[in-house]
Enzyme design. Structure first.
Site, short mmCIF file in Angstrom:
data_model
loop_
_atom_site.label_atom_id
_atom_site.label_comp_id
_atom_site.label_asym_id
_atom_site.label_seq_id
_atom_site.Cartn_x
_atom_site.Cartn_y
_atom_site.Cartn_z
N TYR A 142 37.28 -10.18 -13.03
CA TYR A 142 38.41 -10.51 -12.16
C TYR A 142 39.71 -9.87 -12.65
O TYR A 142 40.41 -9.21 -11.88
CB TYR A 142 38.55 -12.02 -12.01
CG TYR A 142 37.68 -12.62 -10.93
CD1 TYR A 142 36.50 -12.00 -10.54
CD2 TYR A 142 38.02 -13.81 -10.29
CE1 TYR A 142 35.69 -12.54 -9.56
CE2 TYR A 142 37.21 -14.36 -9.30
CZ TYR A 142 36.05 -13.73 -8.94
OH TYR A 142 35.26 -14.26 -7.96
N GLU A 149 43.21 -2.77 -8.93
CA GLU A 149 43.77 -2.77 -7.59
C GLU A 149 45.28 -2.56 -7.61
O GLU A 149 45.83 -1.76 -6.85
CB GLU A 149 43.42 -4.09 -6.89
CG GLU A 149 41.93 -4.22 -6.58
CD GLU A 149 41.54 -5.62 -6.16
OE1 GLU A 149 42.44 -6.37 -5.70
OE2 GLU A 149 40.36 -5.98 -6.29
#
Length: 218
Positions: A142, A149
Site C-alpha cells: 500500500y 502513484e
C-alpha cells in the site's frame, strides 16, 4: 452464462493479465530497462486490464458483488486516471521512479486479490497462505503503491500545465473553465485522509481475520 461463471471468468482473466504484467515488470527490472522502457513493455496489458476494472464499479452498482460502490469507484478511477490522462498523455510521467513502484505494487496486489475473489465466488476454502499474503503484504504494498502513484502524478504536472492537457480555458461557449492541473492537485490531496483510513482499515481486517492464525491453519 450464469453470474457465477461470469465472475469466475472475469477474475481468472484478471489474474492472468496481472500475472503477465508482474512477470514483465520483474524481467524488465532485472534487465535494467529505463523507466520509460519498463512502462512501454507492459503498456498494452496495463491499459487493458486496468481499464477492465471499470466493470467492478458496475458489478457493485447492480449488486453482482457486495463491494461498496463509492470506495470501488474511487479506487478504480484513481488508477484509470493514472493509466490514461497521466501515463498515456504525459511522456514525462514515464520517467518517474513512481512507475516501477506502482507496477510492482499493483501487479502483486491484483494477482493476490483476484485469486482470493475467484475462490470466494466458487465458494472454495481460501488457503491460509493466500489469506496471509492478502492481509500482510499490504503493509509494504500500500505505501509502495501510493508513493508510486503520487510520484508519477507529480512528474506529470509540468507537462499538464504547459500543454494544457484536458484543460478548458476561458472564454468558451460553456462559459466555464476546467484545469486538469488543479484536478490532479486535489486528487493528490485526497490521499492525505484516504490512505490512512484504508491502511488502518486493513490493519483492523488483518487482526480480525488472522488473529487466530494458528487455528485457521489447523
Amino acid at each position: 452464462m450464469s453470474v457465477q461463471t461470469y465472475l469466475v471468468a472475469y477474475n481468472v482473466l484478471q489474474i492472468l493479465g496481472w500475472s503477465a504484467i508482474l512477470v514483465k515488470t520483474v524481467l524488465g527490472l532485472a534487465n535494467g530497462l529505463t523507466w520509460p522502457q519498463l512502462y512501454e513493455s507492459v503498456e498494452f496489458e496495463l491499459k487493458i486490464f486496468q481499464t477492465a476494472a471499470i466493470l467492478e464499479v458496475i458489478h457493485a452498482i447492480v449488486g453482482l458483488v457486495r463491494s461498496p460502490v463509492g470506495t470501488t469507484a474511487m479506487q478504480v478511477t484513481s488508477r484509470v486516471v493514472l493509466v490514461w490522462p497521466i501515463l498515456h498523455l504525459c511522456s514525462t510521467a514515464r520517467f518517474s521512479i513512481g512507475v516501477p513502484l506502482l507496477l510492482v505494487a499493483w501487479s502483486v496486489t491484483e494477482v493476490i486479490r483476484y485469486s482470493f475473489y475467484a475462490l470466494s465466488v466458487l465458494k472454495q476454502p481460501i488457503p491460509y497462505f493466500l489469506l496471509y499474503l492478502r492481509y500482510t503484504l499490504f503493509y509494504v504494498l500500500y505505501p509502495m503503491g501510493v508513493s508510486g502513484e503520487l510520484l508519477t502524478l507529480f512528474a506529470s504536472l509540468n507537462e499538464v500545465d504547459e500543454k494544457k492537457i484536458l484543460t478548458l480555458e476561458m472564454p468558451n461557449r460553456l462559459n466555464m473553465g476546467i484545469s486538469f492541473w488543479w484536478v490532479l492537485i486535489i486528487a493528490a490531496l485526497s490521499y492525505i485522509p484516504g490512505f490512512p483510513q484504508l491502511y488502518f482499515y486493513m490493519i483492523g481486517q488483518r487482526k480480525k481475520i488472522l488473529g487466530g492464525g494458528s487455528k485457521k491453519k489447523q
